[in-house]
Scaffold this motif. Structure first.
Motif, PDB file in Angstrom:
ATOM      1  N   ASP A 134      -2.935   1.860   2.257  1.00 51.71           N
ATOM      2  CA  ASP A 134      -3.975   0.868   2.536  1.00 51.71           C
ATOM      3  C   ASP A 134      -3.442  -0.344   3.291  1.00 51.71           C
ATOM      4  OD1 ASP A 134      -2.498  -0.262   0.542  1.00 51.71           O
ATOM      5  OD2 ASP A 134      -4.160  -0.552  -0.858  1.00 51.71           O
ATOM      6  N   GLU A 135      -2.189  -0.267   3.716  1.00 54.59           N
ATOM      7  CA  GLU A 135      -1.613  -1.306   4.559  1.00 54.59           C
ATOM      8  C   GLU A 135      -0.535  -0.682   5.436  1.00 54.59           C
ATOM      9  OE1 GLU A 135       1.604  -3.017   1.284  1.00 54.59           O
ATOM     10  OE2 GLU A 135      -0.273  -4.080   1.625  1.00 54.59           O
ATOM     11  N   VAL A 142      -3.514   2.502   8.770  1.00 50.97           N
ATOM     12  CA  VAL A 142      -3.891   2.802   7.390  1.00 50.97           C
ATOM     13  C   VAL A 142      -4.605   4.150   7.317  1.00 50.97           C
ATOM     14  CG1 VAL A 142      -4.074   0.373   6.751  1.00 50.97           C
ATOM     15  CG2 VAL A 142      -6.097   1.583   7.628  1.00 50.97           C
TER      16      VAL A 142
END
Length: 232
Positions: free
Chosen positions: A49-50, A58
């Motif tokens: 997610d990053e 992502v």
């Protein structure tokens, strides 16, 4: 792993469930549809997610077939079939990184159109298997129906009430599950510990009630006793 992760949800609601409705319990490879939805949840769980040193975007995860076998309990053939279904629905891309596959969850980085997907609590203590999937046999349409309805409940969940208020008619419209099959699928979700069903009063009359479907393991402190009615 986090308690919950972001899952793209526009595809579940877009066009009133076109993609979910296309997964019907018919044909020789119908069990691949169950495998596909199982795998989709896992790819979302493991997507970054990053930005990382490994991935500069992502929504990517690199997970081996052996890990997928252990997490799902599926065979290699079913994993392969499920991945093909997800690719045909344009829900994932599969890229090559050396001798390993990288699974890209489509639309993962969108700022809108996402739902909370329970994560850590769905797995065993060792995080080596998704416990709820160990009861899936891929031999019954109730499993496919249940997974489709589960995704819809997550997509329609109201953040205030922590539940989805949706009629059988709408469930059928979005998922393609026949009205007569919905109750059995919901019961399956309850039995597997994925959903709570709450009854709440309506304004039709003092005896009238309707159901709210509350996903387990998301904001457990939010429930009918703490949230009350959903503001209009």
């Amino acid at each position: 792993m986090k308690q919950w992760v972001k899952m793209p949800s526009d595809w579940i609601k877009d066009g009133e469930g076109t993609k979910l409705r296309s997964l019907k319990w018919q044909g020789e490879e119908k069990s691949d549809y169950i495998a596909a939805l199982m795998l989709y949840l896992i790819f979302v769980h493991h997507a970054n997610d990053e930005i990382t040193t490994q991935f500069d975007e992502v929504g990517r995860c690199s997970i081996t077939y052996d890990a997928l076998l252990a997490i799902t309990g599926l065979s290699k053939a079913k994993i392969s079939g499920g991945i093909q279904v997800l690719k045909s629905l344009e829900l994932i891309l599969v890229l090559q990184n050396g001798n390993r596959n990288v699974y890209v969850v489509k639309n993962y980085g969108e700022f809108s159109g996402w739902a909370k997907l329970p994560a850590k609590r769905l797995y065993s203590r060792s995080m080596s298997e998704l416990s709820v999937f160990q009861n899936f046999k891929l031999r019954s349409k109730v499993e496919l129906n249940a997974l489709k309805i589960y995704l819809l409940i997550l997509a329609l969940r109201n953040n205030h009430s922590n539940a989805a208020s949706v009629s059988y008619e709408k469930i059928s419209t979005y998922t393609g599950v026949a009205r007569n099959d919905i109750r059995k699928a919901l019961s399956f979700l309850v039995t597997q510990g994925l959903v709570h069903v709450d009854q709440h009063s309506t304004e039709i009359n003092e005896y009238s009630t309707s159901s709210r479907y509350r996903p387990c393991f998301i904001d457990a402190y939010k429930h009918q006793g703490t949230s009350g009615r959903v503001p209009k």
